[in-house]
Design a protein around this motif. Structure first.
Motif, short mmCIF file in Angstrom:
data_model
loop_
_atom_site.label_atom_id
_atom_site.label_comp_id
_atom_site.label_asym_id
_atom_site.label_seq_id
_atom_site.Cartn_x
_atom_site.Cartn_y
_atom_site.Cartn_z
N GLU A 46 14.26 -4.95 19.04
CA GLU A 46 15.34 -5.08 20.03
C GLU A 46 15.60 -4.19 21.06
O GLU A 46 14.63 -3.20 21.05
CB GLU A 46 16.89 -4.34 18.41
N ILE A 47 16.66 -4.25 21.95
CA ILE A 47 16.55 -3.21 23.13
C ILE A 47 17.17 -2.09 22.25
O ILE A 47 18.30 -2.22 21.35
CB ILE A 47 16.90 -4.18 23.90
N ILE A 62 22.54 -10.34 23.93
CA ILE A 62 22.86 -9.22 24.44
C ILE A 62 24.39 -9.17 24.67
O ILE A 62 24.86 -8.55 24.13
CB ILE A 62 21.62 -9.18 25.14
N ARG A 65 12.32 -3.59 28.92
CA ARG A 65 13.06 -4.15 28.91
C ARG A 65 14.44 -4.80 30.42
O ARG A 65 14.52 -5.72 29.04
CB ARG A 65 14.12 -2.69 29.09
N GLU A 67 21.37 -3.17 34.15
CA GLU A 67 20.57 -4.27 34.10
C GLU A 67 22.60 -4.83 33.36
O GLU A 67 21.80 -6.51 33.19
CB GLU A 67 20.09 -3.63 32.82
N GLU A 82 10.33 1.82 23.12
CA GLU A 82 10.58 0.34 23.27
C GLU A 82 9.73 -0.19 23.63
O GLU A 82 10.60 -1.89 23.27
CB GLU A 82 10.87 0.44 25.06
N THR A 120 21.73 -8.76 33.46
CA THR A 120 22.06 -9.84 32.68
C THR A 120 22.67 -11.06 33.30
O THR A 120 23.02 -12.21 32.97
CB THR A 120 22.23 -9.61 31.19
N TYR A 131 24.84 -4.50 21.46
CA TYR A 131 24.03 -4.44 22.56
C TYR A 131 24.08 -4.67 24.08
O TYR A 131 23.40 -3.61 24.72
CB TYR A 131 22.38 -5.68 22.49
N LYS A 191 12.72 -8.33 27.60
CA LYS A 191 13.69 -8.04 26.51
C LYS A 191 14.98 -9.06 26.64
O LYS A 191 15.33 -9.68 25.98
CB LYS A 191 13.88 -6.49 25.70
N ILE A 192 15.52 -8.26 27.84
CA ILE A 192 17.30 -9.29 28.33
C ILE A 192 16.67 -10.58 28.75
O ILE A 192 17.98 -11.47 27.83
CB ILE A 192 17.33 -8.42 29.28
N LEU A 236 22.79 -1.31 27.74
CA LEU A 236 22.51 -1.35 29.39
C LEU A 236 22.36 -0.44 29.88
O LEU A 236 24.25 0.74 30.16
CB LEU A 236 23.01 -3.04 29.75
#
Lengths: 230, 200
Positions: free
Chosen positions: A40-41, A108, A97, A122, A35, A126, A114, A100-101, A118
Motif C-alpha cells: 500500500e502507499i 486511494i 509512489r 501527488e 515504499e 491522482t 490513503y 502505486k497511485i 499523498l
C-alpha cells in the motif's frame, strides 16, 4: 575516547552507527525500501524529501565548483557518484509512489486514510489520472452501454458497493526487519488483551529479527517504525 | 453463447506478449457492445412482460425472472471483460509513457496499435506526469536503474546532428559516432532506440 591507535572501541562503533542511521541518506534509503516493498502507499515523508532536495542541490553546486576550479578530478567524480546515488534514491522513491497511485487511483481517492498520505502534488496527479482514465473508459466502453451500467466504479446501479475498484493486496508476504521490540500480537490479527491471557501463541519481534510475514497484521508496527521492510 | 465474444477479447489480450499491445480489436469490441445492448433489450422486455402479468418483479421467481437475471449477469460480465480489456491496455500505455519519454513521438509500429481514444489517453497521461515533474522541478523518469557509473559509452544509431542538449558539453552526433557521456543525459535516447550503450 581513548583506545589504541587505529582501533575503534565498541562505544565508538555504536555512536558511529547511531549517527549514520539518522542521516538523511539513511532515512531516505529506509523510506525508499519500505515504499518499494509495501503493497500500500505509505505516508509521504514531506520534510525528508525537502531536506534531501536541498542537500542534493548543495552537492550539485559543490561539484560544479570543483569541476570549474580544476580541483582533483578523482574527488570530483567521487562526489558526483555520491550525488547520483542520492538523486536516484529520491527519484525512485517518488517514482514508486506515482506507480502505486497509477495502479490504485480510484481506491486511494475514495479512502481517506490513503488520500491523506499523498503530497499536494501527488493529490493533483491522482485527480488528473482519474480524470484521464475516466474519460478514456467512458468514451470507449461506458457511453456505449445501457443506462444503468455506465458507472466506472460499480458494475451496475444495483451493485451494493463499488465493486469495480481494484484494491491493494494487503495479505501479501513481505520480509521485515525489527528495529524496536514490537507489541505482541496474534497472527490472526487480534490484539493481546490487557489482562492475563491464557493464549500463548502470540508473536513478537526483538531488534535484529528478520522474518517473512503477511503484511496486514503488521501495518501498525511499520507505521510506528518498530519494523522496516527489506 | 453468452459471453463468448467477450471471452475471446480478453483471451486475445492475455495471449499477447507481456507488455506489448496488439492492434485494438475494434470489430470484436463493437460486437461485444452490441451483445450488451441485446441483453439489455431482452432484459427489459422480460421485465415488462412480468409487470404486465401483474407480478412483483423482485420477488416472483418464475422463468421470466430468472431469464432476466441471466441477461443482467451476462451484461455485467461483458462489461467487466470490456473494462478489463481497455484498462489493461491503458496500463501498458502508461508504461510506455514512462519508458519512452513523455510526449515524444512513439515509433510508428506502436502508434498504429492504439485506438483514437488511446492516443488521447497517452497524451493526457504524459501531460499529467510532466505537470507533476514541473511542480517538483525534478525529473522522475530518468535514473530508472541504480547508477553504477556517472558516465557511459554510447554509440549513436541515428543521425542526430547537434540537436541534443547535454548538461556539460555539446558535440556532433553523427550516425555511428561514439561518445562518453553523462548517463542521465542519454537515458532517454537509449530508451527510444536512438543510441545504444556500449558495455565491455
Amino acid at each position: 575516547m581513548g583506545s589504541s591507535a587505529g582501533e575503534w572501541s565498541a562505544e565508538q562503533i555504536d555512536d558511529y552507527e547511531t549517527l549514520i542511521s539518522t542521516t538523511d541518506v539513511e532515512l531516505l534509503k529506509k523510506a525508499w525500501r519500505n515504499e518499494k516493498v509495501s503493497p500500500e502507499i505509505l505516508p509521504f515523508e514531506e520534510a525528508l524529501v525537502k531536506r534531501a532536495k536541498e542537500q542534493i542541490q548543495l552537492m550539485e553546486e559543490t561539484v560544479d565548483d570543483f569541476v570549474e576550479s580544476g580541483h582533483d578530478p578523482l574527488i570530483a567524480s567521487l562526489y558526483q557518484m555520491d550525488l547520483d546515488r542520492a538523486q536516484f534514491l529520491l527519484r525512485s522513491y517518488l517514482r514508486v509512489r506515482l506507480q502505486k497511485i497509477e495502479k490504485f487511483m480510484f481506491y486511494i481517492w475514495k479512502t481517506d486514510t490513503y488520500r491523506n498520505r499523498l503530497s499536494m502534488e501527488e493529490e493533483k496527479f491522482t485527480e488528473r489520472c482519474i480524470r484521464d482514465i475516466g474519460k478514456h473508459l467512458e468514451e470507449t466502453v461506458l457511453s456505449n452501454l445501457p443506462d444503468n451500467y455506465q458507472s466506472v466504479l460499480n458494475q451496475s446501479v444495483i451493485s451494493e458497493e463499488d465493486d469495480m475498484v481494484p484494491e491493494p493486496l494487503l495479505d501479501t508476504f513481505v520480509v521485515a526487519k525489527c528495529e524496536r521490540t514490537t507489541r505482541p500480537l496474534y497472527l490472526d490479527g487480534s490484539r493481546q488483551s490487557t489482562g492475563f491471557d491464557s493464549r500463548d501463541d502470540h508473536f513478537l519481534m526483538v531488534p535484529g529479527d528478520l522474518c517473512i510475514l503477511r503484511y496486514r497484521p503488521f501495518q501498525e508496527e511499520l507505521m510506528s517504525g518498530n519494523i522496516s521492510l527489506v | 453463447m453468452h459471453g463468448r465474444k467477450a471471452y475471446e477479447l480478453v483471451k486475445e489480450f492475455s495471449s499477447g506478449e507481456k507488455g506489448h499491445l496488439n492492434i485494438f480489436n475494434n470489430e470484436l469490441f463493437e460486437r461485444v457492445i452490441e451483445e450488451c445492448n441485446e441483453h439489455h433489450n431482452a432484459f427489459q422486455s422480460l421485465i415488462r412482460k412480468m409487470q404486465e402479468e401483474g407480478l412483483e418483479v423482485q420477488t416472483a421467481k418464475n422463468a421470466d425472472h430468472y431469464g432476466a437475471l441471466i441477461h443482467h449477469i451476462s451484461l455485467i460480465r461483458n462489461k467487466r471483460c470490456l473494462m478489463a480489456y481497455v484498462y489493461n491496455r491503458a496500463e501498458i500505455i502508461r508504461d510506455l509513457a514512462w519508458k519512452v519519454g513523455l510526449l515524444h513521438e512513439l515509433p510508428r509500429e506502436i502508434q498504429e496499435k492504439f485506438s483514437d481514444s488511446e492516443e488521447h489517453y497517452f497524451k493526457d497521461h504524459s501531460k499529467s506526469l510532466k505537470l507533476y515533474m514541473s511542480q517538483l522541478s525534478l525529473d522522475v523518469n530518468v535514473d530508472m536503474v541504480p547508477p553504477k557509473d556517472p558516465y557511459i559509452k554510447v554509440r549513436v544509431l541515428e543521425d542526430l546532428g547537434s540537436g541534443i542538449i547535454l548538461s556539460d558539453k555539446s558535440a556532433n552526433f553523427a550516425r555511428h559516432s561514439m561518445h562518453f557521456l553523462k548517463r542521465t543525459d542519454v537515458e532517454q535516447y537509449i530508451a527510444r532506440g536512438l543510441m545504444e550503450e556500449l558495455t565491455g
